[in-house]
Design an enzyme around this catalytic site. Structure first.
Site, PDB file in Angstrom:
ATOM      1  N   TYR A  64       1.300  -0.983  -0.193  1.00 40.15           N
ATOM      2  CA  TYR A  64       0.428   0.212  -0.301  1.00 40.15           C
ATOM      3  C   TYR A  64       1.370   1.190   0.821  1.00 40.15           C
ATOM      4  O   TYR A  64       1.515   1.312   1.008  1.00 40.15           O
ATOM      5  CB  TYR A  64      -0.443  -0.013   1.276  1.00 40.15           C
ATOM      6  CG  TYR A  64      -1.745  -1.128   1.462  1.00 40.15           C
ATOM      7  CD1 TYR A  64      -2.097  -2.205   0.037  1.00 40.15           C
ATOM      8  CD2 TYR A  64      -1.778  -1.998   2.903  1.00 40.15           C
ATOM      9  CE1 TYR A  64      -2.906  -3.084   0.379  1.00 40.15           C
ATOM     10  CE2 TYR A  64      -3.280  -2.661   2.695  1.00 40.15           C
ATOM     11  CZ  TYR A  64      -3.128  -3.569   1.649  1.00 40.15           C
ATOM     12  OH  TYR A  64      -4.253  -4.730   1.695  1.00 40.15           O
ATOM     13  N   HIS A 148       0.412 -12.022   1.677  1.00 41.76           N
ATOM     14  CA  HIS A 148       0.057 -11.196   0.735  1.00 41.76           C
ATOM     15  C   HIS A 148      -0.779 -12.022  -0.796  1.00 41.76           C
ATOM     16  O   HIS A 148       0.299 -11.585  -1.766  1.00 41.76           O
ATOM     17  CB  HIS A 148       0.688 -10.434   0.948  1.00 41.76           C
ATOM     18  CG  HIS A 148      -0.078  -9.128   0.139  1.00 41.76           C
ATOM     19  ND1 HIS A 148      -0.189  -7.296   0.096  1.00 41.76           N
ATOM     20  CD2 HIS A 148      -1.834  -9.068   0.166  1.00 41.76           C
ATOM     21  CE1 HIS A 148      -1.206  -6.496  -0.237  1.00 41.76           C
ATOM     22  NE2 HIS A 148      -2.224  -7.545  -0.217  1.00 41.76           N
TER      23      HIS A 148
END
Length: 342
Positions: A64, A148
């Site tokens: 992010y 992830h």
């Protein structure tokens, strides 16, 4: 300025970990400049507003904003009592120097691309990633670490990354381990075949897609593990009272058939005295394995909207009404099965 009632959210326990998360969570992708720039002061105000609203679960990732989200979230939480909240981050996308920067990140975040993401689910990659996350956040530990999006990396993720996280959990370095993905089939494998405590399920148990009832949710229930639900608006189609053409579903323009379905669900919500986005947030809690719904929040106003929607009454009878009309699956658990203290 909007004022919030502190500690207004129920806490739910992640099975067998000692962790309790607020049933609404703060997703920190937006404060990593997802799609557009978020000023530092807005990011800090969003985290402060979430705290004032009783949110005690915060999720971030190196992906992010190439570390910007982790940095901002850590800065905003650093003065909070460390034992009073749960923070999660992720491994698998290791940040390394970018030898050929073009100026701006190419994966949706408005940040400089001095770093790039490198897929790495090796033991060394996991350890390096966690060390870098701790450095960026300035925190002394992480509570939950997820793999992830290991879609194309099952073997290394399951056979190397997950055992590494399990070792760290055994040493008390982290409290819980898991996996976050947009698909449900592989998440179910992680629940059944590895040491994962919790999975972050993106978009597969929503008012428009209940496919997780075929795999992830039965696996979680069978093995006594927990689910954090994200992507509950399915990229936006469920985010407004009245969906319209041009809105997104799973990052693409929603087909007319799905817009019509969302409109039909919205009409039933209205009949039961609630709204489509409020129902979208409440829906995942119909399953007893779901302990949290995490929403992306960019500023104080988005926190106010999301917490307001979360607190808006959604009658249990709505789910029966949607079942009768064939708008959700008939095997969605009975009303009231999930939401509440655990």
């Amino acid at each position: 300025m909007t004022h919030f009632r502190e500690h207004a959210l129920l806490l739910r326990h992640i099975a067998d970990t000692g962790l309790a998360v607020s049933e609404l969570g703060f997703g920190a992708s937006a404060i990593g400049n997802l799609y557009r720039v978020t000023p530092d002061e807005d990011a800090a105000a969003a985290v402060d507003a979430a705290w004032e609203a009783g949110i005690r679960y915060f999720d971030t990732a190196p992906h992010y904003g190439l570390g910007l989200s982790e940095h901002r979230l850590g800065q905003a939480l650093r003065h909070r009592p460390r034992g009073a909240y749960v923070i999660s981050s992720k491994v698998g996308r290791l940040l390394v120097p970018n030898e050929n920067p073009r100026g701006v990140d190419s994966e949706g975040f408005v940040v400089r691309d001095d770093l790039r993401r490198q897929w790495d689910f090796s033991r060394d990659g996991v350890l390096r990633s966690i060390e870098a996350t701790l450095r960026r956040t300035g925190l002394d530990r992480l509570d939950i670490v997820y793999l992830h999006d290991p879609d194309d990396h099952w073997r290394q993720a399951a056979e190397e990354a997950m055992p590494t996280l399990a070792d760290l959990r055994g040493q008390g370095v982290i409290n819980a381990i898991g996996v976050g993905m947009n698909q449900s089939a592989m998440l179910a494998r992680f629940l059944r075949e590895t040491a994962a405590d919790v999975v972050m399920l993106a978009g597969r148990y929503t008012l428009l897609d209940q496919s997780a009832l075929d795999d992830v949710l039965p696996a979680a229930h069978e093995h006594g593990k927990s689910v954090v639900a994200v992507g509950v608006f399915n990229s936006g189609l469920l985010a407004r009272d009245r969906p319209a053409e041009g809105m997104k579903f799973d990052y693409q323009d929603a087909p007319r058939s799905l817009v019509d379905r969302a409109l039909a669900i919205a009409a039933v919500c209205e009949q039961y005295g609630t709204t489509l986005p409020a129902a979208a947030i409440a829906f995942p809690h119909t399953h007893p394995s779901v302990v949290n719904v995490t929403l992306g929040m960019r500023n104080r106003e988005q926190v106010a909207r999301n917490t307001g929607l979360h607190h808006r009454p959604v009658p249990d009878g709505l789910w029966d009404g949607l079942r009768r009309r064939g708008l959700i699956r008939s095997d969605v658990p009975v009303a009231g099965a999930g939401r509440g203290p655990a």
